[in-house]
Design an enzyme around this catalytic site. Structure first.
Site, short mmCIF file in Angstrom:
data_model
loop_
_atom_site.label_atom_id
_atom_site.label_comp_id
_atom_site.label_asym_id
_atom_site.label_seq_id
_atom_site.Cartn_x
_atom_site.Cartn_y
_atom_site.Cartn_z
N PHE A 71 0.88 -1.19 0.00
CA PHE A 71 0.08 0.12 0.02
C PHE A 71 0.77 1.18 -0.06
O PHE A 71 0.59 2.25 -0.87
CB PHE A 71 -0.85 0.00 1.15
CG PHE A 71 -1.90 1.14 1.21
CD1 PHE A 71 -3.00 0.98 0.39
CD2 PHE A 71 -1.68 2.44 1.94
CE1 PHE A 71 -3.96 2.32 0.41
CE2 PHE A 71 -2.37 3.22 1.79
CZ PHE A 71 -3.53 3.25 0.98
N THR A 93 7.15 -3.39 -1.09
CA THR A 93 8.48 -3.90 -1.00
C THR A 93 9.71 -3.08 -1.61
O THR A 93 9.22 -2.37 -2.50
CB THR A 93 8.27 -5.35 -1.68
OG1 THR A 93 7.47 -6.08 -1.08
CG2 THR A 93 9.79 -5.83 -1.89
N LEU A 120 2.28 -5.49 -10.20
CA LEU A 120 3.10 -4.21 -10.00
C LEU A 120 4.70 -4.55 -10.25
O LEU A 120 5.38 -3.79 -10.92
CB LEU A 120 2.91 -3.69 -8.72
CG LEU A 120 1.67 -3.14 -8.33
CD1 LEU A 120 1.06 -2.78 -6.96
CD2 LEU A 120 1.25 -1.88 -9.50
N PHE A 122 7.32 -4.81 -7.89
CA PHE A 122 8.26 -4.25 -7.04
C PHE A 122 8.71 -2.77 -7.38
O PHE A 122 9.83 -2.57 -7.59
CB PHE A 122 9.42 -5.01 -6.74
CG PHE A 122 9.20 -6.22 -5.95
CD1 PHE A 122 8.05 -6.56 -5.33
CD2 PHE A 122 10.14 -7.23 -5.67
CE1 PHE A 122 7.98 -7.56 -4.25
CE2 PHE A 122 10.23 -8.51 -4.81
CZ PHE A 122 8.85 -8.70 -4.30
N ASN A 146 9.71 -3.94 4.31
CA ASN A 146 9.60 -5.23 3.40
C ASN A 146 10.69 -5.19 2.29
O ASN A 146 10.55 -4.12 1.38
CB ASN A 146 8.37 -5.50 3.06
CG ASN A 146 8.07 -6.75 2.24
OD1 ASN A 146 8.51 -7.11 1.24
ND2 ASN A 146 7.13 -7.55 2.55
N ASN A 179 10.72 -10.50 1.74
CA ASN A 179 9.58 -11.13 0.79
C ASN A 179 10.29 -12.13 -0.35
O ASN A 179 10.88 -11.83 -1.16
CB ASN A 179 8.95 -9.77 0.09
CG ASN A 179 7.82 -10.04 -0.83
OD1 ASN A 179 7.52 -11.34 -1.25
ND2 ASN A 179 7.03 -9.37 -1.30
N SER A 182 6.14 -13.11 -3.71
CA SER A 182 5.52 -12.12 -4.66
C SER A 182 5.61 -13.07 -5.96
O SER A 182 6.56 -13.69 -6.42
CB SER A 182 6.27 -10.94 -5.02
OG SER A 182 5.42 -10.11 -5.93
N GLY A 271 -7.38 -9.93 -1.25
CA GLY A 271 -8.85 -9.74 -1.07
C GLY A 271 -9.54 -11.06 -0.64
O GLY A 271 -9.15 -11.94 -0.27
#
Length: 359
Positions: A71, A93, A120, A122, A146, A179, A182, A271
């Protein structure tokens, strides 16, 4: 009864491209809550009395609900998010070198499913810029950073790349999350395999001890089998990792229409559809660790009931991102208040008593 956010602001934001709306939301938070007086006003409206909460990996959290990585990738609204009732913010991240991420469009909403899909990749300002930004703010909550691998770094050189990012962000972080899960950086999830993970964790923990120990956490995928989760837990225990974050986004598109999936293409799903899968990973990790490793539960939290499910599954802290996008400024307050009511109704004197109670 729907409030202003549901009736006016969210429809306006959802009329925009998802990433454009996200950037506008960050700018609105940064400017609207940019002063101490504005943040105090917001805190009076959106924060609740913190529920009894023991320390987690040596840190004192004001509340159990944090904002998940992704976020606030670059640490631009940390204090603003704290004012809205989040007990901690995980920035990132972040990679050692700044990188633009994947081509747009790369963030998509699925309102009917209360979900997001992102690829996205990173995108971030780089470790040095983010660390410097965090050193200059007031830090009204616990801040985790992160870290991930730069896209152009081959997997065999991943450890050195993580170490470079780790050393830069270390002074600015209360804890550091690794991380390795991802789905949007090629081959990154290979780092969850035992040999790769052992090399990465041993190198980071060794450097951590040399500098000045800070809590290290590992963020894992929801798309893991039970034996894989057991192996990761064993590696984390062996290397004295302080916590596990479960989970990242999923590649599983169960519950998503094939038309939407085809239209959007690649990316990680977050979600509501992730909720049960995340809960399963949390409970498995909790059982295999015998509750010895604190777990941050993330994936599909929209209500206090969702939060309690993760606590009962074995999480001792929780995080959200997608729920905040759909819920708006009152999200953290509503989830915290709902969780507090559930704990009281079920006779728990503290959140700690409820951790793993559903196992």
């Amino acid at each position: 009864m729907p409030g202003i956010y549901e009736k006016l602001i969210r429809p306006a934001m959802f009329s925009l491209d998802a990433e454009t709306a996200h950037e506008l939301g960050l700018a609105s938070l940064r400017i609207g809550l940019g002063t101490a007086s504005a943040r105090r006003f917001a805190a009076e409206r959106y924060q609740i009395d913190s529920m009894p909460l023991a320390e987690r990996f040596g840190l004192k959290f004001e509340g159990p609900l944090g904002i998940a990585a992704g976020f606030d990738k670059n640490g631009v609204v940390v204090d603003q998010l704290a004012a809205l009732g989040f007990g901690f913010v995980e920035v990132g991240t972040v990679t050692h070198r700044a990188q633009p991420g994947n081509d747009r469009p790369r963030l998509f909403r699925l309102p009917a499913e209360k979900a997001l899909i992102n690829r996205l990749g990173f995108n971030n300002d780089g470790a040095a810029a983010v660390a410097e930004r965090l050193r200059q703010i007031g830090r009204d909550c616990i801040v985790g950073i992160n870290i991930g691998k730069n896209r152009d770094v081959p997997i065999e050189n991943a450890t050195a790349n993580y170490l470079a990012a780790f050393e830069v962000v270390h002074p600015a972080a209360d804890y550091i999350a690794i991380n390795i899960s991802s789905p949007n950086t090629p081959n990154l999830r290979e780092l969850q395999q035992s040999d790769n993970l052992d090399e990465l964790l041993s190198s980071l923990q060794r450097r951590n001890a040399e500098i000045s120990p800070k809590p290290l956490l590992v963020k894992i995928a929801p798309d893991l089998g039970e034996s894989q989760i057991e192996a990761i837990v064993d590696s984390c225990r062996r290397h004295k990792i302080d916590g596990i974050i479960a989970t990242n986004t999923t590649l599983d598109r169960t519950g998503i229409s094939s038309e939407d999936s085809t239209r959007i293409g690649a990316g990680g799903l977050s979600g509501r559809p992730l909720r049960d899968k995340s809960n399963g990973v949390i409970s498995t990790a909790f059982r295999y660790s015998k509750g010895s490793i604190p777990i941050i539960g993330v994936g599909g939290i929209f209500t206090g009931d969702d939060a309690f499910e993760k606590i009962a599954a074995g999480a001792s802290l929780i995080q959200a991102y997608t729920g905040f996008v759909y819920g708006g400024p009152s999200f953290a307050r509503d989830v915290n208040a709902g969780l507090g009511r559930i704990l009281a109704e079920r006779g728990f004197a503290s959140l700690d008593e409820a951790v793993g109670s559903g196992i």
